[in-house]
Design a protein around this motif. Structure first.
Motif, PDB file in Angstrom:
ATOM      1  N   PRO A 140       0.825  -1.215   0.000  1.00 50.06           N
ATOM      2  CA  PRO A 140       0.000   0.000   0.000  1.00 50.06           C
ATOM      3  C   PRO A 140       0.859   1.266   0.000  1.00 50.06           C
TER       4      PRO A 140
ATOM      5  N   ALA B 108      -2.103   5.316   2.320  1.00 49.58           N
ATOM      6  CA  ALA B 108      -3.047   4.253   2.667  1.00 49.58           C
ATOM      7  C   ALA B 108      -2.631   3.597   3.982  1.00 49.58           C
TER       8      ALA B 108
ATOM      9  N   SER C 198      -8.985  -4.392  -5.194  1.00 48.86           N
ATOM     10  CA  SER C 198      -8.059  -5.515  -4.988  1.00 48.86           C
ATOM     11  C   SER C 198      -6.956  -5.607  -6.028  1.00 48.86           C
TER      12      SER C 198
ATOM     13  N   LEU D 130      -5.205  -3.457  -2.845  1.00 48.66           N
ATOM     14  CA  LEU D 130      -5.715  -3.703  -1.490  1.00 48.66           C
ATOM     15  C   LEU D 130      -6.417  -5.057  -1.375  1.00 48.66           C
TER      16      LEU D 130
ATOM     17  N   LEU E  69      -7.569  -6.405   1.997  1.00 48.33           N
ATOM     18  CA  LEU E  69      -8.522  -5.681   2.850  1.00 48.33           C
ATOM     19  C   LEU E  69      -9.969  -5.869   2.443  1.00 48.33           C
TER      20      LEU E  69
ATOM     21  N   ALA F 121     -10.835  -1.213   5.813  1.00 50.52           N
ATOM     22  CA  ALA F 121     -10.971  -1.315   4.362  1.00 50.52           C
ATOM     23  C   ALA F 121     -11.520  -0.014   3.779  1.00 50.52           C
TER      24      ALA F 121
ATOM     25  N   ALA G 120      -8.787   2.706   3.939  1.00 51.84           N
ATOM     26  CA  ALA G 120      -7.712   2.460   2.965  1.00 51.84           C
ATOM     27  C   ALA G 120      -8.197   2.748   1.548  1.00 51.84           C
TER      28      ALA G 120
ATOM     29  N   SER H 251      -6.615   5.464  -0.952  1.00 49.44           N
ATOM     30  CA  SER H 251      -6.069   4.981  -2.229  1.00 49.44           C
ATOM     31  C   SER H 251      -6.730   5.686  -3.404  1.00 49.44           C
TER      32      SER H 251
END
Ligand code: PLP
Length: 361
Positions: free
Chosen positions: A36, A40, A217, A222, A225, A253, A256, A260
């Motif tokens: 990350p 993040a 993802s 991520l 998460l 999640a 983040a 992001s």
């Protein structure tokens, strides 16, 4: 005595997770190799401090951020515990009778058959044509029992994509009461010509039976998460919220994902390097005689037919884990240059290439 469990679950194909093996290079799950971003990581650390509190079940802040980014309203966005959870929720909101049909191409994302069966619906599949979605055949397979169609674009695991013009023609052919899910997990890796660039969010704007799935993802890095999102008509989104497992998108999640999204330029810049590596790998594999379709994603498909399992085992023995689909081929994620080099050293070695490259050809 063991408890009674739905007997039909015995026939559900078990989801095969990407293998992990200490020390081995993992090019099996289409993840990004870089961790990350600092922003993040900071958001994650801050969110952890509030772990005693439930997260926002509506993911309000994240939905507002996504709405602004995409030029839609928050009412057009649902957030899920990975977009795979949203795939499952789409079956739940469309299928109520075992005869209700979920239609998708095959081979495509491995989760589709599982969530269809778990949802007590009937799967209908249409073969790919030369590893690409056969949209005419898919449209022709729609029946009055069809409730949901998944179009994975770019397609996992073959990496191929269909363009906007072809996709629009397909969308126009499907009756408006059938929900079409455009699964765009690899959207950020698409590099089609501007005129043919398939952007599901644009296509869904005036088509209330189209819903788009994207995820944090893959290009956003991520995967661990679990956060993805759906973009669609408010009626579809409202239904998704009804079947959503409460609080299944964690506070960490959500935080983040927001961080992001704010730093997306940095993340999206990285996709250029991944694409360059993917193309370098494909060129080398083609030169060694392998059959590799053009990819619009962060991975490559290699057709190996009956030699698939053996090839994947030989690759693992050489220190690189890839994803085999027995009897068909393997999927290889474009990783860091040194990881890709390790795979290429194995695959293009004259002895390996002689054994596998023309397998089944
Ligand atoms: C990886 C992937 C997803 C979803 O991943 P999540 O981690 O659940 O967001 C969805 N569809 C396809 C085709 C994928 O490859």
């Amino acid at each position: 005595m063991t408890a009674h469990i739905r007997p039909d679950l015995d026939s559900i194909p078990a989801y095969v997770p990407g293998r992990s093996h200490p020390g081995a290079v993992k090019l099996a799950s289409n993840e990004t190799t870089i961790g990350p971003l600092p922003a993040a990581s900071k958001a994650i650390a801050e969110a952890v401090e509030l772990a005693n509190r439930y997260p926002d079940n509506q993911s309000g802040e994240l939905r507002a951020a996504l709405a602004e980014f995409l030029g839609v309203e928050p009412a057009n966005i649902a957030v899920g515990c990975g977009s795979v959870a949203l795939c499952q929720e789409l079956v739940q909101i469309t299928c109520a009778d075992p005869a209700d049909e979920v239609l998708y191409a095959w081979r495509s994302f491995e989760a589709y058959p599982i969530i269809t069966q778990v949802g007590n619906a009937t799967a209908v599949t249409v073969p790919l044509r030369d590893h690409v979605h056969d949209l005419d055949a898919l449209a022709a397979a729609v029946t009055e029992r069809t409730r949901l169609v998944f179009v994975c674009n770019p397609n996992n695991p073959t990496g191929t994509a269909v363009g906007r013009v072809e996709l629009e023609r397909f969308l126009d052919r499907v009756p408006g009461n059938v929900l079409i899910a455009l699964d765009e997990a690899y959207y950020e890796y698409l590099r089609m010509t501007p005129g043919d660039h398939p952007d599901g969010v644009e296509l869904a704007r005036n088509r209330p039976n189209v819903v788009v799935l994207r995820t944090f993802s893959k290009a956003y890095g991520l995967a661990g998460l679990r956060v993805g999102y759906a973009v669609g008509a408010p009626e579809v989104i409202a239904a998704l919220l009804k079947v959503h497992i409460p609080f299944s998108v964690s506070r960490v999640a959500q935080a983040a994902a927001i961080a992001s999204l704010e730093a997306r330029h940095e993340l999206l810049d990285r996709t250029e390097a991944v694409i360059a590596e993917r193309d370098r790998m494909r060129t080398a594999l083609l030169a060694a005689g392998y059959r590799v379709p053009v990819s619009e994603s962060n991975f490559l498909w290699i057709t190996l037919d009956a030699a698939t399992t053996e090839f994947a085992e030989a690759s693992a023995a050489a220190g690189v884990l890839i994803r085999p689909f027995a009897g068909e081929g393997v999927r290889v994620t474009a990783g860091d240059p040194h990881e890709n080099d390790l795979f290429l050293r194995f695959a293009t070695d004259p002895a390996t290439a002689a054994r596998f490259a023309r397998a089944g050809a």
